[in-house]
Every structure is written in C-alpha cells, then in structure tokens.
Write an enzyme that holds these catalytic residues in place. Structure first.
Site, mmCIF file in Angstrom:
data_model
loop_
_atom_site.group_PDB
_atom_site.id
_atom_site.type_symbol
_atom_site.label_atom_id
_atom_site.label_comp_id
_atom_site.label_asym_id
_atom_site.label_seq_id
_atom_site.Cartn_x
_atom_site.Cartn_y
_atom_site.Cartn_z
ATOM 1 N N ASP A 189 -0.511 -3.831 10.131
ATOM 2 C CA ASP A 189 -1.824 -4.040 9.738
ATOM 3 C C ASP A 189 -2.650 -3.290 10.430
ATOM 4 O O ASP A 189 -2.557 -2.914 11.865
ATOM 5 C CB ASP A 189 -2.066 -5.547 10.185
ATOM 6 C CG ASP A 189 -3.265 -6.049 9.337
ATOM 7 O OD1 ASP A 189 -3.248 -6.164 8.212
ATOM 8 O OD2 ASP A 189 -4.339 -6.291 10.026
ATOM 9 N N SER A 190 -3.678 -2.664 9.745
ATOM 10 C CA SER A 190 -4.505 -1.515 10.408
ATOM 11 C C SER A 190 -5.892 -1.497 9.969
ATOM 12 O O SER A 190 -6.028 -2.207 9.040
ATOM 13 C CB SER A 190 -3.812 -0.072 9.823
ATOM 14 O OG SER A 190 -3.331 -0.190 8.782
ATOM 15 N N ASN A 205 0.910 -1.156 -0.255
ATOM 16 C CA ASN A 205 -0.090 -0.044 -0.039
ATOM 17 C C ASN A 205 0.994 1.332 0.010
ATOM 18 O O ASN A 205 1.580 1.507 0.988
ATOM 19 C CB ASN A 205 -1.042 -0.107 1.295
ATOM 20 C CG ASN A 205 -1.900 1.124 1.394
ATOM 21 O OD1 ASN A 205 -1.657 2.294 0.896
ATOM 22 N ND2 ASN A 205 -2.944 1.140 2.063
ATOM 23 N N TYR A 228 -10.574 5.356 4.708
ATOM 24 C CA TYR A 228 -11.732 5.666 5.386
ATOM 25 C C TYR A 228 -11.566 7.223 5.989
ATOM 26 O O TYR A 228 -12.506 7.409 6.761
ATOM 27 C CB TYR A 228 -12.213 4.719 6.839
ATOM 28 C CG TYR A 228 -12.448 3.524 6.063
ATOM 29 C CD1 TYR A 228 -13.739 2.930 5.736
ATOM 30 C CD2 TYR A 228 -11.534 2.351 5.999
ATOM 31 C CE1 TYR A 228 -13.884 1.799 5.291
ATOM 32 C CE2 TYR A 228 -11.847 1.091 5.625
ATOM 33 C CZ TYR A 228 -12.898 0.918 5.141
ATOM 34 O OH TYR A 228 -13.285 -0.531 4.732
HETATM 35 P P1 ITT Z 1 -0.691 -4.293 2.878
HETATM 36 O O1 ITT Z 1 -1.652 -5.330 3.452
HETATM 37 O O2 ITT Z 1 0.054 -4.520 1.761
HETATM 38 O O3 ITT Z 1 0.118 -3.465 4.209
HETATM 39 P P2 ITT Z 1 -3.447 -3.118 2.747
HETATM 40 O O4 ITT Z 1 -3.893 -1.601 2.652
HETATM 41 O O5 ITT Z 1 -4.321 -4.201 2.352
HETATM 42 O O6 ITT Z 1 -1.919 -3.015 2.646
HETATM 43 P P3 ITT Z 1 -4.377 -3.530 5.636
HETATM 44 O O7 ITT Z 1 -4.693 -4.999 5.112
HETATM 45 O O8 ITT Z 1 -3.542 -3.366 6.715
HETATM 46 O O9 ITT Z 1 -3.535 -2.973 4.291
HETATM 47 O O10 ITT Z 1 -5.641 -2.988 5.574
HETATM 48 C C1 ITT Z 1 -5.816 -1.535 5.853
HETATM 49 C C2 ITT Z 1 -6.855 -0.915 5.368
HETATM 50 O O11 ITT Z 1 -7.612 -0.163 6.608
HETATM 51 C C3 ITT Z 1 -6.437 0.065 4.539
HETATM 52 O O12 ITT Z 1 -6.874 -0.359 3.180
HETATM 53 C C4 ITT Z 1 -7.607 1.113 4.773
HETATM 54 O O13 ITT Z 1 -8.972 0.683 4.075
HETATM 55 C C5 ITT Z 1 -7.738 1.233 6.306
HETATM 56 N N1 ITT Z 1 -6.968 1.992 6.890
HETATM 57 C C6 ITT Z 1 -5.771 1.544 7.507
HETATM 58 N N2 ITT Z 1 -5.099 2.807 8.075
HETATM 59 C C7 ITT Z 1 -5.957 3.818 7.413
HETATM 60 C C8 ITT Z 1 -5.727 5.121 7.567
HETATM 61 O O14 ITT Z 1 -4.540 5.791 8.071
HETATM 62 N N3 ITT Z 1 -6.559 6.018 7.004
HETATM 63 C C9 ITT Z 1 -7.848 5.471 6.484
HETATM 64 N N4 ITT Z 1 -7.867 4.196 6.340
HETATM 65 C C10 ITT Z 1 -6.985 3.456 6.938
#
Ligand code: ITT
Length: 210
Positions: free
Chosen positions: A68-69, A11, A151
């Site tokens: 992971d977030s 990401n 979001y």
């Molecule tokens: P990686 O797994 O490759 O790291 P990803 O985007 O799929 O990329 P995650 O599985 O951790 O990562 O999902 C995180 C999702 O949560 C992200 O795609 C957003 O939709 C949301 N998210 C996380 N942090 C955020 C932020 O700071 N602001 C807004 N949305 C966020």
C-alpha cells in the site's frame, strides 16, 4: 521455504516495479488472480497492505505480499496519503486536482514524500514481516517526464534534479519507497530460507551420524 510469493495488487505498474526490483533475488513474484479485489478499509498504509496480502493469501493458499503506497504532501497535512489512488478517477485527474490545491503554495513549502508499506503473510494470512520505505521530494507545478506511473511526473527529487518520471526505471527501482521496503522483505526471505536450509542440513548430518 518461501520460493514463490503472490503480489496482492491489481495495479500492473506495481507488479512491473516489484519484478524489476526483485529480479536477482531468486524469489518468484507472481500476479494475483484476476478476481483479486480487496476492500481497503484500513486507516494506515500498513493496515491496508496487510488487508490486501491476507486476501491474496486466502485466495491462493500461497505466501502473499501486500503493497500500500501513496503520496503525502506536507502542505496538505499528509494528504492524499492512503487515499492517493482514490483522490480522483484517473491518474491525470489526480495530478490536476493536486496541482490545483497547491496553486497558491510557494515552492519551498511544496515538500512531499512517497510512502510504501509492505506486508508479507503466510498461506494462512498471518503476518510474517512488514517493511516501510519513503522517498522525499517536492511537488512541481508542471508535470515532466514519461516514465513510472501515478504522481511521478510532478514529484521532483532535488538530488537528481529530475522528477521521478524523468528517472530511468533502473534508478527509480534503486531509490524508490517501493525499493526500500521490498529490499527489506527480500532480505528477510533470504535469511529465513537460509535458516531453514541450515536446519535441514544439520538434521541430515545428525541422522547420518546415528
Ligand atoms: P492496489 O490497491 O491493487 O495495490 P492501487 O494503485 O489502488 O493498487 P494503492 O491503494 O496502494 O494501490 O494506491 C497507490 C497510489 O499511490 C497509486 O495508484 C498512485 O496514484 C500512487 N503511487 C504509489 N506508488 C507510486 C509511485 O511509485 N509513483 C507514483 N505514484 C505512486
């Protein structure tokens, strides 16, 4: 010494935020190889962060940081949680789905938090340090703001009277769930490196005194 760390993510928004937060740390955070694609089959944010970090470390032979977030909405029992990026196929569709599910929920019950779990692993994929961060707010009914990602446009933070997407990147990167977790990881790396430097200095002094 830990000088360079691979960010175990595909990401680009996370990469940008992590680099901004870590700008003055003296630690270099670099992108994962293009073919990085970990299977996130953990049951918690921390488990998925570890899975990603381990995969990136084994691919590169370097220290790696998994992030992971996601968004946890109280009225939805904590969903979408670890499924935040898989909640719908695009960021726009995720927001539409979220607002649709919350359409009958009154304002005072739309409390939520952004959560971030980070795990730092060594080049062999062993966990070295984990850290968590959270930021609290409410889900508003209409997206506002153009900064950030995911979001952010529907995540309203009362203390700033703004959505996360209305905050400048400087402010977001001071208060976000990601900033809280990363500051703890950076502080650990700096302590660890200082310990190794002191140890090497003491060893050199002892050698000179022989
Ligand atoms: P990686 O797994 O490759 O790291 P990803 O985007 O799929 O990329 P995650 O599985 O951790 O990562 O999902 C995180 C999702 O949560 C992200 O795609 C957003 O939709 C949301 N998210 C996380 N942090 C955020 C932020 O700071 N602001 C807004 N949305 C966020």
């Amino acid at each position: 010494m830990i000088k360079t760390v691979v960010i175990a993510t595909s990401n680009p928004d996370k990469v940008e935020e992590i680099n901004d937060i870590a700008a003055d740390s003296g630690i270099e955070f670099i992108c994962a190889p293009e073919k990085f694609n970990a299977v996130e089959n953990g049951e918690t944010f921390a488990e998925n962060a570890y899975i990603k970090a381990r995969e990136a470390a084994l691919m590169t032979g370097m220290y790696a940081l998994g992030d992971d977030s996601g968004l946890c909405v109280d009225a939805m029992g904590g969903a979408p949680g670890i499924y935040s990026s898989r909640f719908a196929s695009t960021p726009k569709k995720r927001i539409i789905k979220l607002l649709d599910l919350l359409r009958n929920v009154p304002e005072e019950d739309r409390t939520a938090k952004f959560v971030c779990s980070m795990v730092l692993v060594d080049p062999e994929g062993q966990k070295v340090k984990g850290a968590d961060g959270a930021v609290y707010g409410n889900i508003i009914s209409n997206p506002i703001g153009t900064h950030g990602f995911g979001y952010d446009p529907v995540f309203y933070i009362p203390a700033y009277n703004k959505t996360m997407a209305q905050l400048s990147s400087e402010i977001k990167n001071q208060i976000s769930h990601r900033a809280v977790a990363l500051e703890e990881i950076i502080a650990y790396i700096i302590r660890h490196n200082n310990y190794l430097k002191t140890k090497a200095r003491k060893k050199a002094r002892k050698y000179r005194e022989l």
